[in-house]
Write a protein that holds these residues in place. Structure first.
Motif, short mmCIF file in Angstrom:
data_model
loop_
_atom_site.label_atom_id
_atom_site.label_comp_id
_atom_site.label_asym_id
_atom_site.label_seq_id
_atom_site.Cartn_x
_atom_site.Cartn_y
_atom_site.Cartn_z
N GLU A 144 0.83 -1.21 0.00
CA GLU A 144 0.00 0.00 0.00
C GLU A 144 0.87 1.26 0.00
O GLU A 144 0.52 2.27 -0.61
CB GLU A 144 -0.94 0.03 1.22
CG GLU A 144 -1.99 -1.06 1.20
CD GLU A 144 -1.48 -2.41 1.72
OE1 GLU A 144 -0.40 -2.48 2.35
OE2 GLU A 144 -2.17 -3.41 1.48
N TYR A 183 3.83 1.67 -1.39
CA TYR A 183 4.38 1.88 -2.73
C TYR A 183 3.31 2.37 -3.70
O TYR A 183 3.59 3.18 -4.58
CB TYR A 183 5.07 0.61 -3.22
CG TYR A 183 6.23 0.26 -2.33
CD1 TYR A 183 7.45 0.93 -2.44
CD2 TYR A 183 6.11 -0.69 -1.32
CE1 TYR A 183 8.51 0.63 -1.60
CE2 TYR A 183 7.17 -0.99 -0.48
CZ TYR A 183 8.36 -0.32 -0.63
OH TYR A 183 9.41 -0.59 0.21
N GLN A 184 2.08 1.90 -3.52
CA GLN A 184 0.99 2.39 -4.36
C GLN A 184 0.70 3.86 -4.08
O GLN A 184 0.51 4.65 -5.00
CB GLN A 184 -0.28 1.55 -4.16
CG GLN A 184 -1.42 1.97 -5.08
CD GLN A 184 -1.07 1.85 -6.54
OE1 GLN A 184 -0.68 0.79 -7.00
NE2 GLN A 184 -1.18 2.95 -7.29
N GLU A 243 3.41 5.91 -5.64
CA GLU A 243 3.22 5.97 -7.09
C GLU A 243 2.12 6.97 -7.44
O GLU A 243 2.25 7.75 -8.39
CB GLU A 243 2.89 4.59 -7.64
CG GLU A 243 2.87 4.53 -9.14
CD GLU A 243 2.66 3.12 -9.66
OE1 GLU A 243 1.82 2.97 -10.57
OE2 GLU A 243 3.34 2.19 -9.17
N ASP A 244 1.05 6.95 -6.66
CA ASP A 244 -0.04 7.91 -6.88
C ASP A 244 0.47 9.35 -6.68
O ASP A 244 0.13 10.24 -7.46
CB ASP A 244 -1.19 7.64 -5.92
CG ASP A 244 -1.90 6.32 -6.18
OD1 ASP A 244 -1.68 5.71 -7.26
OD2 ASP A 244 -2.66 5.89 -5.30
#
Length: 88
Positions: free
Chosen positions: A9, A11-12, A15-16
């Motif tokens: 979560e 890393y997501q 990225e966002d």
């Protein structure tokens, strides 16, 4: 120095955040040459708000992202917590 493993979560979310930052940079460049484009200004402000929310969400869970007073720090001092941005 080894760094701690963070959940997917994190890393997501990072990225966002990077995607939003990219949009903000591109809109800034566009608005430098089209300063009266109200739709672009609205879009910029929407993404600026989104960035603020994402940054707050990430920092509440995982700690500070920026130095020099742009982010609060935890106790104990947690600027040396890894992973650092270049390790992601």
């Amino acid at each position: 120095m080894s760094h701690k493993q963070l959940p997917p979560e994190f890393y997501q979310l990072m990225e966002d955040l990077q995607a939003v930052d990219f949009v903000l940079v591109e809109l800034t460049l566009y608005l430098d040459t089209h300063p009266n484009d109200m739709d672009a200004i609205k879009q910029f402000n929407e993404f600026a708000k989104k960035r603020k929310r994402l940054k707050k969400q990430i920092e509440q869970i995982y700690g500070p992202l920026q130095q020099f007073g742009n982010s609060y720090v935890g106790y104990p001092w947690n600027w040396d917590d890894t992973p650092w941005p270049w390790q992601i």
